[in-house]
Scaffold this motif. Structure first.
Motif, PDB file in Angstrom:
ATOM      1  N   ALA A   1       0.835  -1.209   0.000  1.00  0.00           N
ATOM      2  CA  ALA A   1       0.000   0.000   0.000  1.00  0.00           C
ATOM      3  C   ALA A   1       0.864   1.252   0.000  1.00  0.00           C
ATOM      4  O   ALA A   1       0.606   2.211  -0.744  1.00  0.00           O
ATOM      5  CB  ALA A   1      -0.921  -0.002   1.230  1.00  0.00           C
ATOM      6  N   GLU A   2       1.914   1.252   0.804  1.00  0.00           N
ATOM      7  CA  GLU A   2       2.787   2.418   0.898  1.00  0.00           C
ATOM      8  C   GLU A   2       3.546   2.656  -0.404  1.00  0.00           C
ATOM      9  O   GLU A   2       3.715   3.797  -0.837  1.00  0.00           O
ATOM     10  CB  GLU A   2       3.772   2.245   2.066  1.00  0.00           C
ATOM     11  N   ILE A   3       3.997   1.588  -1.036  1.00  0.00           N
ATOM     12  CA  ILE A   3       4.739   1.718  -2.306  1.00  0.00           C
ATOM     13  C   ILE A   3       3.815   2.247  -3.405  1.00  0.00           C
ATOM     14  O   ILE A   3       4.191   3.125  -4.188  1.00  0.00           O
ATOM     15  CB  ILE A   3       5.398   0.371  -2.698  1.00  0.00           C
ATOM     16  N   VAL A   4       2.589   1.723  -3.468  1.00  0.00           N
ATOM     17  CA  VAL A   4       1.621   2.194  -4.470  1.00  0.00           C
ATOM     18  C   VAL A   4       1.374   3.694  -4.286  1.00  0.00           C
ATOM     19  O   VAL A   4       1.471   4.476  -5.227  1.00  0.00           O
ATOM     20  CB  VAL A   4       0.278   1.438  -4.345  1.00  0.00           C
TER      21      VAL A   4
ATOM     22  N   ASP B   1      -8.448   3.822  15.566  1.00  0.00           N
ATOM     23  CA  ASP B   1      -7.743   4.447  14.442  1.00  0.00           C
ATOM     24  C   ASP B   1      -6.529   3.608  14.074  1.00  0.00           C
ATOM     25  O   ASP B   1      -5.852   3.065  14.960  1.00  0.00           O
ATOM     26  CB  ASP B   1      -7.297   5.860  14.811  1.00  0.00           C
ATOM     27  N   ILE B   2      -6.288   3.486  12.768  1.00  0.00           N
ATOM     28  CA  ILE B   2      -5.082   2.804  12.286  1.00  0.00           C
ATOM     29  C   ILE B   2      -4.460   3.668  11.198  1.00  0.00           C
ATOM     30  O   ILE B   2      -5.143   4.052  10.245  1.00  0.00           O
ATOM     31  CB  ILE B   2      -5.403   1.407  11.698  1.00  0.00           C
ATOM     32  N   GLN B   3      -3.197   3.998  11.362  1.00  0.00           N
ATOM     33  CA  GLN B   3      -2.482   4.783  10.359  1.00  0.00           C
ATOM     34  C   GLN B   3      -1.269   4.002   9.880  1.00  0.00           C
ATOM     35  O   GLN B   3      -0.612   3.330  10.678  1.00  0.00           O
ATOM     36  CB  GLN B   3      -1.991   6.115  10.960  1.00  0.00           C
ATOM     37  N   ILE B   4      -0.984   4.102   8.570  1.00  0.00           N
ATOM     38  CA  ILE B   4       0.268   3.537   8.066  1.00  0.00           C
ATOM     39  C   ILE B   4       1.083   4.649   7.418  1.00  0.00           C
ATOM     40  O   ILE B   4       0.529   5.640   6.921  1.00  0.00           O
ATOM     41  CB  ILE B   4       0.038   2.363   7.085  1.00  0.00           C
ATOM     42  N   SER B   5       2.392   4.492   7.454  1.00  0.00           N
ATOM     43  CA  SER B   5       3.281   5.494   6.886  1.00  0.00           C
ATOM     44  C   SER B   5       4.619   4.845   6.542  1.00  0.00           C
ATOM     45  O   SER B   5       4.798   3.638   6.724  1.00  0.00           O
ATOM     46  CB  SER B   5       3.481   6.641   7.872  1.00  0.00           C
ATOM     47  N   THR B   6       5.527   5.656   6.019  1.00  0.00           N
ATOM     48  CA  THR B   6       6.842   5.152   5.612  1.00  0.00           C
ATOM     49  C   THR B   6       7.930   5.996   6.255  1.00  0.00           C
ATOM     50  O   THR B   6       7.807   7.213   6.320  1.00  0.00           O
ATOM     51  CB  THR B   6       6.985   5.219   4.076  1.00  0.00           C
TER      52      THR B   6
ATOM     53  N   HIS C   1      25.236   2.265   6.038  1.00  0.00           N
ATOM     54  CA  HIS C   1      24.911   3.669   5.765  1.00  0.00           C
ATOM     55  C   HIS C   1      24.117   3.838   4.479  1.00  0.00           C
ATOM     56  O   HIS C   1      24.162   4.886   3.844  1.00  0.00           O
ATOM     57  CB  HIS C   1      26.176   4.541   5.739  1.00  0.00           C
ATOM     58  N   GLU C   2      23.407   2.784   4.050  1.00  0.00           N
ATOM     59  CA  GLU C   2      22.521   2.897   2.899  1.00  0.00           C
ATOM     60  C   GLU C   2      21.122   3.243   3.403  1.00  0.00           C
ATOM     61  O   GLU C   2      20.701   2.760   4.456  1.00  0.00           O
ATOM     62  CB  GLU C   2      22.462   1.567   2.137  1.00  0.00           C
ATOM     63  N   LYS C   3      20.423   4.063   2.650  1.00  0.00           N
ATOM     64  CA  LYS C   3      19.076   4.442   3.051  1.00  0.00           C
ATOM     65  C   LYS C   3      18.050   3.463   2.483  1.00  0.00           C
ATOM     66  O   LYS C   3      18.140   3.061   1.328  1.00  0.00           O
ATOM     67  CB  LYS C   3      18.763   5.864   2.589  1.00  0.00           C
ATOM     68  N   THR C   4      17.117   3.097   3.305  1.00  0.00           N
ATOM     69  CA  THR C   4      16.085   2.165   2.864  1.00  0.00           C
ATOM     70  C   THR C   4      14.763   2.570   3.524  1.00  0.00           C
ATOM     71  O   THR C   4      14.760   3.224   4.562  1.00  0.00           O
ATOM     72  CB  THR C   4      16.474   0.705   3.209  1.00  0.00           C
ATOM     73  N   ASN C   5      13.647   2.223   2.878  1.00  0.00           N
ATOM     74  CA  ASN C   5      12.342   2.599   3.406  1.00  0.00           C
ATOM     75  C   ASN C   5      11.751   1.470   4.240  1.00  0.00           C
ATOM     76  O   ASN C   5      11.892   0.303   3.890  1.00  0.00           O
ATOM     77  CB  ASN C   5      11.373   2.923   2.266  1.00  0.00           C
ATOM     78  N   VAL C   6      11.089   1.843   5.306  1.00  0.00           N
ATOM     79  CA  VAL C   6      10.416   0.841   6.129  1.00  0.00           C
ATOM     80  C   VAL C   6       9.006   1.349   6.433  1.00  0.00           C
ATOM     81  O   VAL C   6       8.793   2.547   6.639  1.00  0.00           O
ATOM     82  CB  VAL C   6      11.240   0.543   7.418  1.00  0.00           C
ATOM     83  N   SER C   7       8.043   0.428   6.409  1.00  0.00           N
ATOM     84  CA  SER C   7       6.657   0.792   6.699  1.00  0.00           C
ATOM     85  C   SER C   7       6.417   0.818   8.204  1.00  0.00           C
ATOM     86  O   SER C   7       7.027   0.066   8.959  1.00  0.00           O
ATOM     87  CB  SER C   7       5.689  -0.200   6.056  1.00  0.00           C
TER      88      SER C   7
END
Lengths: 91, 91
Positions: free
Chosen positions: A47-50, B62-67, B75-81
């Protein structure tokens, strides 16, 4: 609505991202991602990637969690958590 | 609100269930479960167990999702939910 449901399982996350993007490209205005157990975090990733990378005019508009009782291979009953994430395209 | 946040990580789910129940027993009316990456499904499990088994007059409101962007050990950047699940007690 049922037609627009994508069940997220154990495949790589990009498979599910592609499935969502395809639904939107075919004219759907909403897609529901559904996952259970350990696949829940993959559904959130999808969902976040979309939303962030592929369909910028879409947003997560509803998230529901629930519990289902399933029977394992030993015929024992066990509970599993479910997540349903609704992604909608703004007009 | 910040004081009532429980960070869900890789411990057994019942540790987090107990932490939520303790917060409610100490007089809190709301608890926020926060998890990232693979721990997301554990946070959902914890919320469901609290709601269904331990604090019947509570509900997920309430439920929220984010990145979030994190830096790994190279030292590499990566995304996490991220997921944030708000559980509230009805008066």
């Amino acid at each position: 609505m049922e037609n627009n449901t994508i069940f997220v399982g154990s495949k790589p996350v990009m498979n599910y991202v592609l499935a969502v993007v395809t639904q939107f490209n075919e004219g759907s205005n909403s897609v529901l991602l559904r996952a259970r157990g350990k696949a829940i975090s993959r559904a959130v990733d999808a969902a976040e990637i979309v939303r962030n990378r592929f369909v910028p005019d879409s947003d997560v508009t509803d998230i529901q969690i629930s519990t289902e009782e399933i029977e394992n291979y030993n015929h024992e009953k066990t509970n599993v958590s479910i997540i349903e994430i609704l992604i909608e395209k703004s007009e």
